[in-house]
Structures are given as structure tokens and as C-alpha cells.
Design a protein around this motif. Sequence first.
Motif, PDB file in Angstrom:
ATOM      1  N   LEU A 154       0.816  -1.209   0.000  1.00 33.91           N
ATOM      2  CA  LEU A 154       0.000   0.000   0.000  1.00 33.91           C
ATOM      3  C   LEU A 154       0.856   1.267   0.000  1.00 33.91           C
ATOM      4  CD1 LEU A 154      -2.837   1.302   0.208  1.00 33.91           C
ATOM      5  CD2 LEU A 154      -2.563   1.193   2.695  1.00 33.91           C
ATOM      6  N   ALA A 155       1.990   1.212   0.657  1.00 32.26           N
ATOM      7  CA  ALA A 155       2.864   2.395   0.723  1.00 32.26           C
ATOM      8  C   ALA A 155       3.284   2.859  -0.668  1.00 32.26           C
ATOM      9  CB  ALA A 155       4.090   2.099   1.585  1.00 32.26           C
ATOM     10  N   GLU A 156       3.303   1.945  -1.643  1.00 33.41           N
ATOM     11  CA  GLU A 156       3.675   2.335  -3.001  1.00 33.41           C
ATOM     12  C   GLU A 156       2.691   3.342  -3.586  1.00 33.41           C
ATOM     13  OE1 GLU A 156       5.156   0.370  -7.207  1.00 33.41           O
ATOM     14  OE2 GLU A 156       3.860  -0.824  -5.904  1.00 33.41           O
ATOM     15  N   GLU A 157       1.438   3.279  -3.150  1.00 36.34           N
ATOM     16  CA  GLU A 157       0.447   4.237  -3.651  1.00 36.34           C
ATOM     17  C   GLU A 157       0.765   5.672  -3.228  1.00 36.34           C
ATOM     18  OE1 GLU A 157      -3.626   3.499  -4.096  1.00 36.34           O
ATOM     19  OE2 GLU A 157      -3.420   1.372  -3.584  1.00 36.34           O
ATOM     20  N   TYR A 158       1.630   5.828  -2.262  1.00 35.84           N
ATOM     21  CA  TYR A 158       2.005   7.155  -1.772  1.00 35.84           C
ATOM     22  C   TYR A 158       3.307   7.648  -2.388  1.00 35.84           C
ATOM     23  CZ  TYR A 158      -1.751   6.513   1.541  1.00 35.84           C
ATOM     24  OH  TYR A 158      -2.987   6.322   2.100  1.00 35.84           O
ATOM     25  N   GLU A 159       3.887   6.854  -3.300  1.00 34.75           N
ATOM     26  CA  GLU A 159       5.125   7.280  -3.945  1.00 34.75           C
ATOM     27  C   GLU A 159       4.882   8.400  -4.943  1.00 34.75           C
ATOM     28  OE1 GLU A 159       7.839   3.235  -3.703  1.00 34.75           O
ATOM     29  OE2 GLU A 159       6.738   3.666  -5.546  1.00 34.75           O
ATOM     30  N   TYR A 160       3.856   8.274  -5.772  1.00 34.12           N
ATOM     31  CA  TYR A 160       3.625   9.328  -6.759  1.00 34.12           C
ATOM     32  C   TYR A 160       3.336  10.654  -6.060  1.00 34.12           C
ATOM     33  CZ  TYR A 160      -1.391  10.038  -6.236  1.00 34.12           C
ATOM     34  OH  TYR A 160      -2.610  10.399  -5.754  1.00 34.12           O
ATOM     35  N   GLY A 161       2.699  10.584  -4.905  1.00 35.19           N
ATOM     36  CA  GLY A 161       2.404  11.802  -4.148  1.00 35.19           C
ATOM     37  C   GLY A 161       3.656  12.520  -3.700  1.00 35.19           C
TER      38      GLY A 161
END
Length: 194
Positions: A154-161
Amino acid sequence: MNFKPVSSDSFEHYFYKRAQLADEMASSGHVVDAHTLATASLDALAGIWLHDFPDVKKKLEIELGGTVPASIRLARFLKQFVADDSRVSKVAVICFAEDWKNSRPQDAHLADQLLIKRISSDSHEFPRSYLDISRTELSQECPELSSRPDLYALAEEYEYGAILYTFYRCPLVHVATSSNRIHGFARGEEVMYY
């Protein structure tokens, strides 16, 4: 209205033209607008990437167990084509930790460990994006992530941010992604987000 058919040549150069326009806008002082155009174009290009490479899309769908979220799509696209830029693999840690804390109150103490290092006791000071780190570094800082593959993923979803926040704080972009986190603009310094 008369719409002219789009030639393959103009489609082929669509994103190149957007990049040129973004560069021109940035050069003339319209940096936030340039970043908005560039990131929106990158997101669209990431969608085309998955469309045009069905094997990549299928692999991601199998890995993720279903539809590829837009945030993962953009994160993977950036890591695929801009792998030498360390910013593309950084997690927007505060956003991740706050969402983790809100959605799993039983883990609040773990999320707080991440937040306490990044949020100042001065209520007038916003956290800064330079405190974002990669998922690997995040799992070293918070070993519980390593034992929770779902949370680590799930933490990967916060990479683009994280990479977007290094450019600007822009409500127009976040309206498109249904986020209520960001408002205002930053100029010439590391972005603060909260």
C-alpha cells in the motif's frame, strides 16, 4: 463544430509538445501551471503505457489482485522510465502514516512513530517533503511494515504523491484525485504539505 481528424503524426508528438509547452511556461515564470500540465500529461501517458503494453498491465493486475490503481500506475510508470531519479521511489510518509493511523486505529502507535519524526511541535511549522524516504528505508525505520506485505504494498500508492509534492501544492490537481489534503502554492523551496 468541425473536428479535424487526429493524424498519427500529431498523436505521436502530443506529449512532446506538452513537454515543450511546460518548459516554455516554466521559463516564463508560470511554474505551477507548467508542473500541472506536465504531471497531468505524465498521468495520461502512464494510462497509454498500460493500454499499449497489455503484458505489463496483466502482470500488474496479477500482482495487485485486480485493477491497477491510478496511483500505482503512475508510480510504476515513473520508476520504469525515470529510474535514475531517486524522488520517484520516495513515499509521502506523513500522508501514508496519517491514513494508516485513521484506517487502522489499532496501529496508531506505529504510525505515530513515523509522524513524530516528521511533524514539528511548532504548530505553525508544516512538515517538509525532504523527510520523505523510500519504501525500503521506511520498512527499516518501521520494521512492522516488513511483516505486513499488504501495508508495504500500500505504501507504493504514496510514492507518486511524494514526487508531486516536491513540485507544488496545487488544489486543482488534487480535486481530480479526490484529495482534500493540499491547498495553496509553494515557490522556490522544498514543499511543505499537511
